[in-house]
Design an enzyme around this catalytic site. Structure first.
Site, PDB file in Angstrom:
ATOM      1  N   ASN A   4       0.822  -1.226   0.000  1.00  0.00           N
ATOM      2  CA  ASN A   4       0.000   0.000   0.000  1.00  0.00           C
ATOM      3  C   ASN A   4       0.853   1.272   0.000  1.00  0.00           C
ATOM      4  OD1 ASN A   4       1.055  -0.123   2.559  1.00  0.00           O
ATOM      5  ND2 ASN A   4      -0.873   0.227   3.629  1.00  0.00           N
ATOM      6  N   LYS A   5       2.169   1.139  -0.098  1.00  0.00           N
ATOM      7  CA  LYS A   5       3.033   2.324  -0.015  1.00  0.00           C
ATOM      8  C   LYS A   5       3.266   2.958  -1.397  1.00  0.00           C
ATOM      9  CE  LYS A   5       3.737   2.291   4.462  1.00  0.00           C
ATOM     10  NZ  LYS A   5       2.964   1.104   4.850  1.00  0.00           N
TER      11      LYS A   5
END
Lengths: 393, 393
Positions: free
Chosen positions: B219-220
């Protein structure tokens, strides 16, 4: 001490079992000849590379099916798997955990991560793993069972678990070990990092411990790049293992609540994709690995000063790493042999420095370790990749 | 309490900033449009998928170059990176470590892995991160410095480190924090898990702490599947970080010696390959993320009951996750808003439950946490993927 004639012959025969057209033969390299590309590309194309995704679920199901253990939980590596196995077996700070001194560092480190104390036990030549009979005698002398727990009378600490390691894929003798565990109220955790595809009396390793640990490091029979798994037949432990390896987050549509100190040990989906493709090929890999071991056995048996490690009579081994054992009088020649083999591009190595000889573990309790001390000097691992067995087909 | 009119308007304007042709818009999904497949395929074709390989080395060099920090050590995830940062900063059992209560669980867990105690500090609205002025006043009241160490006068424990977290990519105010650390003999560790591509006064985050931690979770801003890195300008700490994250093995052509209890935290080469490809695209990703944030800002500013989180005046933020802040009178409507947005397929979530409210941390020391308590109720994250910024170009 004899001259080096036999060892030079040994180098020749090892070489004869290997393909002659390669300048360098690795100890154990992975083989990607199945659906690896397809599955990994699917991860990239769909964007599902990370901690959630269909390959993680599938890999866990496939592992459970393959090993016959009810539940598999994929994690980031074998060390993490062992850490959680110990924690879930109830190992607490200042407990002692019996492990072989003849093992890879991960077994001892995982015990340390729990704040517990590795207690070193001896191995036997038959399996290269824990000697259950020696262990039984030892425990009779040094322990007492009180209120359902086993205590070391010398240190006063509880002995909570024993972690046999199936060395180079050869299963330890599990039946007597299980009997000891029952008698002494000690939990059995199998360090099966090296034994995917190895069977004890017809049942896959990892079925006998309360929990067991697998590894899919790059040098293992199958690889996920880096990865491991926790195996357990206990449904509630399996659920707990999944929970605690995924930060102990309580499922919710949006809220972030965690009910205890958890770990970020989940295997990324892209690594699980690799694992699914590799597992599809495992049966073929094992046939080739056993063929290679057989080639080695035939030629090495002809040499006087050494023996070739074969699976124990009760086991079917994956022959993860093939092992030569020097006869005791020749152990001073070990490094000569290693130099010779490596010089010829045949990657070889001794096993590990014994755990009780490492500075951080030197003061910890141990039994007589005569066999382990011998193995450290006698044993050499030789190239064992799947691809080498293909050449021998 | 007002009616829901403004919030319904908010849902509309958020929706207007997003592509209208999608049924479901994720909070943050990765974008693979560079050399990902080429590099991953190279790993598979060469067999170098695991713990050693050229992409690990390259990823570390590329990260060092990108961030301007002298050394980067790739590890298995951001939690592992934080754990090692704390350990190498000298955090020991029973030390206290100051962390924001308003953070992801990894910050607190990493402290626990060291046997240390999280000590919770308040945040400020300007950065969503640690409030240095409030911290300074607090430390003046509760600490004393003895023999070069800072002690909590109430608990008697040493306060060894402070770990500011750059929330959603917005850098904390580092200058006053560094001054506090110098005055109180406290080590500064940056939790830069969310701030790759974010700058404080022109310098990349991660340059200010003794050590800093990055995350490349799925999710980065960029992802390696799962992964993280330790950053440090200290050469000897960098060497130590590499050593201790790779089982503390002493280099040798064949012997297995380890000089301390180490960790199996290395990033597999296949994951590093993904990282190299992603990092090549980071500048483009950031342009798109800032464009998306700008679109949000323009429309959300029109709505009465909320504000949109913009980068602090001293910072350039990666706008990892865009954040809406409800005005205080409207916090009771938070869940209504979350339901509305999620019902429309616009994935939204509150921030984390505050650390001091979780059962395992409830008894630990904390300062007044008024701002954090507010943020927990006021803040909502809205979709922030790179691809959404592309639509807005």
């Amino acid at each position: 001490m004899r001259d080096s004639g036999d060892l030079d012959k040994l180098v020749k025969v090892v070489s004869s079992a290997l393909p002659g057209d390669q300048k360098f033969i690795a100890l154990h390299e992975p083989r990607f000849c199945g659906n690896e590309w397809e599955y990994v590309k699917e991860c990239l194309d769909t964007g599902w590379v990370s901690s959630v995704g269909k390959f993680v679920d599938r890999f866990e199901q496939d592992l459970a099916e393959y090993t016959g253990v009810n539940n598999a939980i994929a994690v980031v590596n074998g060390t993490a798997a062992l850490h959680i196995c110990l924690k879930l077996a109830g190992v607490e700070q200042n407990d002692e955990v019996l492990i072989p001194s003849f093992t890879f560092i991960a077994t001892a480190n995982a015990v340390s991560y729990c704040g517990a104390i590795p207690h070193f036990a001896d191995s036997e030549m038959r399996t290269l793993g824990l000697d259950p009979f020696k262990l039984s005698n030892y425990l009779r002398d040094i322990t007492e069972v009180k209120r359902g727990h086993c205590y070391n009378k010398i240190t006063g600490r509880r002995i909570k678990a024993v972690v046999p390691m199936h060395t180079f894929g050869h299963p330890v003798d599990l039946d007597p070990l299980m009997e000891i565990c029952a008698n002494y109220h000690i939990e059995l955790i199998e360090d099966a990092a090296e034994s995917l595809g190895s069977y004890y009396k017809g049942q896959h390793t990892g079925n006998f411990g309360k929990l067991s640990a697998l590894s899919f490091n790059g040098n293992k029979v199958i690889t996920t790049g880096g990865g491991g798994a926790i195996l357990t037949n206990d449904e509630s432990l399996a659920k707990f293992a999944k929970h605690i390896t995924t930060t102990a987050k309580i499922p919710h549509k949006w809220a972030f609540n965690h009910d205890q100190i958890g770990f970020n040990y989940r295997l990324p989906n892209i690594n699980a994709a690799l694992g699914c493709a590799q597992l599809e090929q495992l049966e073929q890999f094992l046939i080739k690995k056993r063929a290679l071991a057989d080639s080695y056995r035939k030629v090495i048996t002809e040499v006087d000063c050494v023996s070739f490690m074969v699976e124990p009579e009760f086991a079917k081994s994956n022959y993860w790493l093939n092992a030569i054992l020097l006869n005791k009088p020749d152990i001073t020649k070990r490094d000569y042999l290693l130099e010779k083999l490596n010089d010829q591009g045949i990657m070889s190595r001794p096993a590990w420095t014994l755990m009780h000889k490492l500075p951080m573990f030197a003061e910890y309790p141990k039994m007589d370790l005569t066999i382990a001390e011998g193995l450290e000097m006698q044993l050499i691992n030789i190239p064992s990749s799947v691809v080498l067995g293909e050449t021998n087909e």
